[in-house]
Design a protein around this motif. Structure first.
Motif, PDB file in Angstrom:
ATOM      1  N   ARG A  83       6.577   7.963  -4.942  1.00  0.00           N
ATOM      2  CA  ARG A  83       5.957   6.710  -4.521  1.00  0.00           C
ATOM      3  C   ARG A  83       6.972   5.601  -4.632  1.00  0.00           C
ATOM      4  O   ARG A  83       7.786   5.553  -5.541  1.00  0.00           O
ATOM      5  N   SER A  84       6.927   4.663  -3.709  1.00  0.00           N
ATOM      6  CA  SER A  84       7.918   3.589  -3.680  1.00  0.00           C
ATOM      7  C   SER A  84       7.600   2.528  -4.708  1.00  0.00           C
ATOM      8  O   SER A  84       6.513   2.488  -5.268  1.00  0.00           O
ATOM      9  N   ALA A  85       8.601   1.633  -4.930  1.00  0.00           N
ATOM     10  CA  ALA A  85       8.406   0.533  -5.874  1.00  0.00           C
ATOM     11  C   ALA A  85       7.459  -0.515  -5.317  1.00  0.00           C
ATOM     12  O   ALA A  85       6.916  -1.314  -6.048  1.00  0.00           O
ATOM     13  N   GLY A  86       7.280  -0.527  -4.015  1.00  0.00           N
ATOM     14  CA  GLY A  86       6.440  -1.541  -3.401  1.00  0.00           C
ATOM     15  C   GLY A  86       4.978  -1.125  -3.382  1.00  0.00           C
ATOM     16  O   GLY A  86       4.601  -0.037  -3.792  1.00  0.00           O
ATOM     17  N   GLY A  87       4.141  -2.053  -2.885  1.00  0.00           N
ATOM     18  CA  GLY A  87       2.745  -1.750  -2.633  1.00  0.00           C
ATOM     19  C   GLY A  87       1.957  -1.335  -3.848  1.00  0.00           C
ATOM     20  O   GLY A  87       2.050  -1.911  -4.906  1.00  0.00           O
ATOM     21  N   ARG A  88       1.141  -0.271  -3.657  1.00  0.00           N
ATOM     22  CA  ARG A  88       0.199   0.153  -4.688  1.00  0.00           C
ATOM     23  C   ARG A  88       0.885   0.629  -5.961  1.00  0.00           C
ATOM     24  O   ARG A  88       0.380   0.416  -7.060  1.00  0.00           O
ATOM     25  N   ALA A  89       2.033   1.295  -5.841  1.00  0.00           N
ATOM     26  CA  ALA A  89       2.717   1.808  -7.034  1.00  0.00           C
ATOM     27  C   ALA A  89       3.137   0.653  -7.942  1.00  0.00           C
ATOM     28  O   ALA A  89       2.941   0.708  -9.160  1.00  0.00           O
ATOM     29  N   TRP A  90       3.693  -0.398  -7.332  1.00  0.00           N
ATOM     30  CA  TRP A  90       4.113  -1.549  -8.137  1.00  0.00           C
ATOM     31  C   TRP A  90       2.913  -2.232  -8.763  1.00  0.00           C
ATOM     32  O   TRP A  90       2.938  -2.596  -9.940  1.00  0.00           O
ATOM     33  N   GLU A  91       1.837  -2.404  -8.005  1.00  0.00           N
ATOM     34  CA  GLU A  91       0.641  -3.039  -8.546  1.00  0.00           C
ATOM     35  C   GLU A  91       0.053  -2.225  -9.693  1.00  0.00           C
ATOM     36  O   GLU A  91      -0.414  -2.786 -10.682  1.00  0.00           O
ATOM     37  N   TYR A  92       0.088  -0.909  -9.556  1.00  0.00           N
ATOM     38  CA  TYR A  92      -0.403  -0.040 -10.628  1.00  0.00           C
ATOM     39  C   TYR A  92       0.427  -0.230 -11.899  1.00  0.00           C
ATOM     40  O   TYR A  92      -0.108  -0.391 -13.004  1.00  0.00           O
ATOM     41  N   LEU A  93       1.745  -0.234 -11.743  1.00  0.00           N
ATOM     42  CA  LEU A  93       2.621  -0.425 -12.902  1.00  0.00           C
ATOM     43  C   LEU A  93       2.428  -1.797 -13.531  1.00  0.00           C
ATOM     44  O   LEU A  93       2.364  -1.931 -14.757  1.00  0.00           O
TER      45      LEU A  93
END
Length: 200
Positions: free
Chosen positions: A10-20
């Motif tokens: 999963r990329s650093a952008g989008g949903r993955a970043w928001e999850y982190l």
């Protein structure tokens, strides 16, 4: 210690970043520890050595001597470079006071690293390479105008290095001094760091 990890690929952008970021907000971090995001995971950083705290205190005192009132010097302030999927908690951050103190008391979001005027990292044995390479690269990409790296574990002896002029993901200017030498910070600081009393 890893506290959370996103799924591989999963990329650093989008949903993955928001999850982190949401996971980072909700962490109950032990007192004195810091939580950072890098490489798709949240890691916990243990409390610093007393010498590191001593250096931070001396640098903070020097900065306040030449800083205008609309800027503050902050410890344990999270700064993020969302485009790179990174969130660090530097030893010191100089940032506009209104961006730090003027937010809702219930908001624990990190500061955009591009809003910082100066970031200071003081190495420890376990993170020296990260501060010298990974964080140097990330702060240049943010871009943070001034990055001060105080490296107690440099192979040639303790040093302080000032990186300025970020452009295209790299700092154009570097000034390095050994502990014991003075290091002049650029405008708007108008201060000289006397490193001779830095503990190491």
């Amino acid at each position: 210690m890893t506290a959370a990890m996103v799924e591989p690929g999963r990329s650093a952008g989008g949903r993955a970043w928001e999850y982190l970021l949401q996971s980072w907000r909700e962490l109950d971090v032990p007192e004195g520890w810091r939580a950072e995001i890098d490489g798709g995971r949240i890691t916990l950083v243990p409390p610093p050595h007393r010498h590191r705290n001593g250096i931070a205190e001396r640098v903070q005192r020097a900065l306040y001597a030449g800083l205008s009132p609309e800027w503050g010097v902050y410890q344990t302030l999270g700064v993020h470079i969302a485009a790179l999927g990174k969130l660090y908690v530097p030893d010191l951050v100089v940032a506009p006071s209104e961006l730090v103190e003027g937010v809702d008391a219930d908001v624990s979001d990190p500061l955009d690293a591009a809003e910082a005027l100066l970031v200071v990292e003081i190495t420890s044995k376990g993170n020296a390479e990260d501060d010298r390479k990974e964080k140097l690269w990330a702060y240049a990409h943010a871009p943070v105008p001034v990055y001060l790296l105080i490296d107690r574990f440099d192979e040639h002896g303790p040093t302080a290095t000032l990186f300025t002029g970020p452009e295209n993901g790299a700092y154009r200017h570097t000034e390095r001094v050994a502990f014991g030498e003075a290091l002049k910070l650029p405008e708007p600081f108008s201060v000289t760091l006397e490193t001779e009393h830095f503990p190491h």
